[in-house]
Design a protein around this motif. Sequence first.
Motif, PDB file in Angstrom:
ATOM      1  N   PHE A   1       0.832  -1.206   0.000  1.00 34.68           N
ATOM      2  CA  PHE A   1       0.000   0.000   0.000  1.00 34.68           C
ATOM      3  C   PHE A   1       0.865   1.253   0.000  1.00 34.68           C
ATOM      4  O   PHE A   1       0.606   2.203  -0.750  1.00 34.68           O
ATOM      5  CB  PHE A   1      -0.948  -0.001   1.199  1.00 34.68           C
ATOM      6  CG  PHE A   1      -1.808   1.223   1.274  1.00 34.68           C
ATOM      7  CD1 PHE A   1      -2.854   1.430   0.386  1.00 34.68           C
ATOM      8  CD2 PHE A   1      -1.573   2.197   2.234  1.00 34.68           C
ATOM      9  CE1 PHE A   1      -3.637   2.571   0.445  1.00 34.68           C
ATOM     10  CE2 PHE A   1      -2.348   3.336   2.311  1.00 34.68           C
ATOM     11  CZ  PHE A   1      -3.385   3.528   1.416  1.00 34.68           C
TER      12      PHE A   1
ATOM     13  N   ASP B   1      -5.610   7.186  -5.453  1.00 31.36           N
ATOM     14  CA  ASP B   1      -6.764   6.295  -5.389  1.00 31.36           C
ATOM     15  C   ASP B   1      -6.350   5.047  -4.596  1.00 31.36           C
ATOM     16  O   ASP B   1      -5.518   4.265  -5.047  1.00 31.36           O
ATOM     17  CB  ASP B   1      -7.205   5.923  -6.801  1.00 31.36           C
ATOM     18  CG  ASP B   1      -8.396   4.997  -6.827  1.00 31.36           C
ATOM     19  OD1 ASP B   1      -8.435   4.020  -6.042  1.00 31.36           O
ATOM     20  OD2 ASP B   1      -9.296   5.222  -7.653  1.00 31.36           O
ATOM     21  N   ARG B   2      -6.933   4.851  -3.432  1.00 35.10           N
ATOM     22  CA  ARG B   2      -6.495   3.778  -2.543  1.00 35.10           C
ATOM     23  C   ARG B   2      -6.662   2.390  -3.154  1.00 35.10           C
ATOM     24  O   ARG B   2      -5.811   1.527  -2.958  1.00 35.10           O
ATOM     25  CB  ARG B   2      -7.226   3.864  -1.200  1.00 35.10           C
ATOM     26  CG  ARG B   2      -6.728   5.040  -0.387  1.00 35.10           C
ATOM     27  CD  ARG B   2      -7.475   5.173   0.936  1.00 35.10           C
ATOM     28  NE  ARG B   2      -6.883   6.248   1.713  1.00 35.10           N
ATOM     29  CZ  ARG B   2      -6.103   6.061   2.766  1.00 35.10           C
ATOM     30  NH1 ARG B   2      -5.853   4.859   3.196  1.00 35.10           N
ATOM     31  NH2 ARG B   2      -5.598   7.093   3.406  1.00 35.10           N
ATOM     32  N   ARG B   3      -7.731   2.151  -3.872  1.00 36.04           N
ATOM     33  CA  ARG B   3      -7.925   0.841  -4.504  1.00 36.04           C
ATOM     34  C   ARG B   3      -6.865   0.586  -5.564  1.00 36.04           C
ATOM     35  O   ARG B   3      -6.286  -0.482  -5.644  1.00 36.04           O
ATOM     36  CB  ARG B   3      -9.314   0.736  -5.130  1.00 36.04           C
ATOM     37  CG  ARG B   3     -10.416   0.641  -4.124  1.00 36.04           C
ATOM     38  CD  ARG B   3     -11.758   0.669  -4.844  1.00 36.04           C
ATOM     39  NE  ARG B   3     -12.834   0.684  -3.903  1.00 36.04           N
ATOM     40  CZ  ARG B   3     -13.639  -0.337  -3.685  1.00 36.04           C
ATOM     41  NH1 ARG B   3     -13.479  -1.451  -4.343  1.00 36.04           N
ATOM     42  NH2 ARG B   3     -14.598  -0.251  -2.794  1.00 36.04           N
ATOM     43  N   ARG B   4      -6.634   1.586  -6.375  1.00 39.21           N
ATOM     44  CA  ARG B   4      -5.613   1.474  -7.424  1.00 39.21           C
ATOM     45  C   ARG B   4      -4.224   1.345  -6.803  1.00 39.21           C
ATOM     46  O   ARG B   4      -3.370   0.619  -7.304  1.00 39.21           O
ATOM     47  CB  ARG B   4      -5.692   2.693  -8.331  1.00 39.21           C
ATOM     48  CG  ARG B   4      -4.914   2.567  -9.572  1.00 39.21           C
ATOM     49  CD  ARG B   4      -5.333   3.654 -10.543  1.00 39.21           C
ATOM     50  NE  ARG B   4      -4.839   3.291 -11.840  1.00 39.21           N
ATOM     51  CZ  ARG B   4      -4.263   4.128 -12.656  1.00 39.21           C
ATOM     52  NH1 ARG B   4      -4.153   5.395 -12.332  1.00 39.21           N
ATOM     53  NH2 ARG B   4      -3.821   3.721 -13.820  1.00 39.21           N
TER      54      ARG B   4
ATOM     55  N   VAL C   1      -3.326  -0.113  -4.084  1.00 38.49           N
ATOM     56  CA  VAL C   1      -3.057  -1.474  -3.609  1.00 38.49           C
ATOM     57  C   VAL C   1      -2.574  -2.355  -4.759  1.00 38.49           C
ATOM     58  O   VAL C   1      -1.582  -3.073  -4.631  1.00 38.49           O
ATOM     59  CB  VAL C   1      -4.303  -2.078  -2.923  1.00 38.49           C
ATOM     60  CG1 VAL C   1      -4.108  -3.550  -2.638  1.00 38.49           C
ATOM     61  CG2 VAL C   1      -4.610  -1.321  -1.639  1.00 38.49           C
TER      62      VAL C   1
END
Length: 170
Positions: free
Chosen positions: A44, A53-56, A58
């Motif tokens: 992360f 973008d936190r999802r991206r 990861v």
Amino acid sequence: MSMLPDLPWQLPDLLLWGLLATVAMTTVLQGAQGLGLSRLSLPFLAGTFLSSDRRRAVVLGFALYTLGGWLFAFAYFLLFASLGLCSWWFGALVGALHGLFLLVAAMPLLPYLHPRMASEYDGPTELRQLEPPGFMGTNYGLRTPLTTLLGQAVYGATLGGLAQLQGGLG
């Protein structure tokens, strides 16, 4: 005459072993996070260098983290070959020393290098929302140093052990 030692292993072996060691280390570190022993996620943190973008982050982080695992594996193999010593215990020792360096020297630099991480002195802003690691990563949990050292030792032991099984040095 080459300045680098001759490696007794083939490139496909090194790539596979580097991937397996990275998977083993990631299992320890992400397992520690899942069990609440640490909030540290190196993938992360790596991913948030590239994306807000936190999802991206990861997904990107795991890709970058895996590439880093391969690159460090080559450094470990060069060390094994240059010293003429390759075993699971020596790999674990190198991994623990690598982890100690990461905790003591590299993590304190993160707030000054990471575009989305607050510093200990300035605190969070709209752009810099990630918490700084603190001394030895303890802002991510008091067990973070232990789990990080364990993960790095498992990484080194995996590399050293697989190369030792292949009949490499020492």
